[in-house]
Design an enzyme around this catalytic site. Structure first.
Site, PDB file in Angstrom:
ATOM      1  N   GLU A  47      18.931 -19.047   4.105  1.00  0.00           N
ATOM      2  CA  GLU A  47      20.234 -19.540   4.563  1.00  0.00           C
ATOM      3  C   GLU A  47      20.684 -18.695   5.756  1.00  0.00           C
ATOM      4  O   GLU A  47      20.438 -17.492   5.809  1.00  0.00           O
ATOM      5  CB  GLU A  47      21.232 -19.392   3.420  1.00  0.00           C
ATOM      6  CG  GLU A  47      22.678 -19.686   3.782  1.00  0.00           C
ATOM      7  CD  GLU A  47      23.639 -19.281   2.671  1.00  0.00           C
ATOM      8  OE1 GLU A  47      24.673 -19.941   2.517  1.00  0.00           O
ATOM      9  OE2 GLU A  47      23.356 -18.288   1.961  1.00  0.00           O
ATOM     10  N   ASN A 110      27.262 -25.538   6.678  1.00  0.00           N
ATOM     11  CA  ASN A 110      26.162 -24.629   6.355  1.00  0.00           C
ATOM     12  C   ASN A 110      24.956 -25.530   6.090  1.00  0.00           C
ATOM     13  O   ASN A 110      24.924 -26.259   5.101  1.00  0.00           O
ATOM     14  CB  ASN A 110      26.536 -23.810   5.120  1.00  0.00           C
ATOM     15  CG  ASN A 110      25.568 -22.680   4.851  1.00  0.00           C
ATOM     16  OD1 ASN A 110      24.417 -22.718   5.259  1.00  0.00           O
ATOM     17  ND2 ASN A 110      26.034 -21.668   4.132  1.00  0.00           N
ATOM     18  N   LYS A 127      25.124 -27.968   2.898  1.00  0.00           N
ATOM     19  CA  LYS A 127      25.470 -27.321   1.632  1.00  0.00           C
ATOM     20  C   LYS A 127      26.669 -27.990   0.973  1.00  0.00           C
ATOM     21  O   LYS A 127      27.739 -28.125   1.572  1.00  0.00           O
ATOM     22  CB  LYS A 127      25.755 -25.842   1.899  1.00  0.00           C
ATOM     23  CG  LYS A 127      26.034 -24.993   0.671  1.00  0.00           C
ATOM     24  CD  LYS A 127      26.162 -23.540   1.107  1.00  0.00           C
ATOM     25  CE  LYS A 127      26.413 -22.591  -0.025  1.00  0.00           C
ATOM     26  NZ  LYS A 127      26.475 -21.186   0.442  1.00  0.00           N
ATOM     27  N   GLU A 145      33.323 -18.249   2.956  1.00  0.00           N
ATOM     28  CA  GLU A 145      32.635 -19.452   3.437  1.00  0.00           C
ATOM     29  C   GLU A 145      33.578 -20.630   3.603  1.00  0.00           C
ATOM     30  O   GLU A 145      33.418 -21.454   4.504  1.00  0.00           O
ATOM     31  CB  GLU A 145      31.495 -19.828   2.492  1.00  0.00           C
ATOM     32  CG  GLU A 145      30.224 -19.058   2.753  1.00  0.00           C
ATOM     33  CD  GLU A 145      29.034 -19.670   2.052  1.00  0.00           C
ATOM     34  OE1 GLU A 145      28.707 -20.845   2.344  1.00  0.00           O
ATOM     35  OE2 GLU A 145      28.429 -18.981   1.215  1.00  0.00           O
ATOM     36  N   CYS A 171      21.774 -21.667  -1.215  1.00  0.00           N
ATOM     37  CA  CYS A 171      22.495 -20.572  -1.867  1.00  0.00           C
ATOM     38  C   CYS A 171      23.226 -21.009  -3.142  1.00  0.00           C
ATOM     39  O   CYS A 171      22.607 -21.239  -4.166  1.00  0.00           O
ATOM     40  CB  CYS A 171      23.431 -19.908  -0.867  1.00  0.00           C
ATOM     41  SG  CYS A 171      23.939 -18.249  -1.384  1.00  0.00           S
ATOM     42  N   ASN A 196      21.772 -16.161   0.859  1.00  0.00           N
ATOM     43  CA  ASN A 196      22.255 -14.812   1.196  1.00  0.00           C
ATOM     44  C   ASN A 196      23.158 -14.420   0.038  1.00  0.00           C
ATOM     45  O   ASN A 196      24.236 -15.003  -0.125  1.00  0.00           O
ATOM     46  CB  ASN A 196      23.104 -14.817   2.468  1.00  0.00           C
ATOM     47  CG  ASN A 196      22.313 -14.946   3.761  1.00  0.00           C
ATOM     48  OD1 ASN A 196      22.694 -14.391   4.781  1.00  0.00           O
ATOM     49  ND2 ASN A 196      21.242 -15.703   3.742  1.00  0.00           N
TER      50      ASN A 196
END
Length: 304
Positions: A47, A110, A127, A145, A171, A196
């Site tokens: 990621e 993302n 994502k 995020e 993730c 991550n």
């Protein structure tokens, strides 16, 4: 005829904020070359593989925020990675921060792209399970995020990669069972995943000894319960003062970890995945056509 796909997971060590995009892409090209030399047919990168994990900071300046994003893929700097894929005849999945104009506005996702062995674009995933908050919260590990990304709007697509059905996840998606179930129901045989993940969480110090266990547990369960191969690439090590967990792995449909990274640095792990094992696992426990009863699930839900 037996079916196999040789999968490589390209873990990266930390990517510091001071690193240039060209320097980082050079590292990824080197990892791709190592994977190809080991016989890989497909590679997965972490990621946000092109930058530091910038959501660990609150950033207010729009230009600074957008400096972490890609406006096109490939771009002038990332083109060399796509050229390397074509030269080596090995495709990849790459996580990055995507800035796009959609619905008459600027949107940020993302994102992970799937690229073929000819260096051509195959498909995109955004994502779905975006964690954290939009503002720092006292007593918690800063993870903003939701300040920088909106949830993905592409669902859980599955793509054909050289005759193999491949899906992607990013993730926090790996912790949710519906990720694997939707990919399975959409026909996935292999799931490529990047992450991550902080080594420690301020809000749960008592659970520190379980961090790697909880990292692998949902991926192993998802692989087993949905008869999938899962290949997961971490960014690892001390990145801009925050320790990232590592633990990159390749997981079989049996739920077993077939290969795992041993370091917190740039590392390539490779496994020749037996795709026929999926059929075997479905015969043993998870014959969806025979056992799965979505009609009854709906009735029960309605009664509750």
């Amino acid at each position: 005829m037996a079916r196999f796909l040789t999968i490589a997971v390209c873990q990266t060590g930390p990517i510091q904020r001071s690193a240039s995009r060209a320097e980082t892409v050079g590292r990824l090209v080197h990892l791709l070359e190592k994977a190809a030399a080991a016989g890989a047919e497909i590679v997965v990168f972490p990621e946000m593989a092109l930058t530091t994990f910038f959501p660990r900071w609150r950033i207010d300046d729009t230009a600074e925020i957008e400096s972490f994003f890609e406006r096109s893929m490939p771009g002038p700097v990332t083109q060399s990675l796509y050229d390397a894929a074509a030269r080596l005849k090995v495709g990849f999945a790459l996580g990055y921060s995507e800035l796009v104009q959609e619905d008459g506005r600027t949107r940020r996702f993302n994102t992970m792209d799937l690229v073929g062995p000819d260096g051509g674009f195959i498909g995109r995933y955004r994502k779905m399970h975006v964690p954290g908050s939009s503002e720092p919260e006292a007593g918690t590990t800063t993870h903003l995020e939701r300040r920088y990304f909106e949830p993905g709007n592409l669902g859980f697509p599955v793509f054909d990669y050289c005759g193999v059905r491949v899906g992607m996840a990013i993730c926090n998606d790996r912790r949710w069972p519906e990720t694997y179930r939707m990919l399975c129901l959409n026909g996935a045989e292999v799931v490529l995943l990047g992450y991550n993940t902080p080594l420690l969480l301020d809000e749960a110090p008592a659970l520190a000894h379980l961090r790697m266990f909880h990292n692998h547990l949902p991926m192993q369960a998802g692989a087993y319960q949905n008869t999938l191969w899962v290949a997961a690439a971490a960014k690892a090590g001390l990145e801009d003062g925050q320790a990232l967990i590592g633990g990159s792995c390749i997981i079989a449909p049996t739920g077993e970890i077939a290969a795992q990274a041993l370091s917190l640095d740039d590392e390539v792990i490779v496994h020749r995945a037996d795709l026929d094992l999926i059929t075997t696992c479905r015969k043993v426990n998870f014959d969806f056509a025979l056992y799965r009863r979505p009609d009854q699930y709906r009735l029960i839900a309605e009664q509750v």
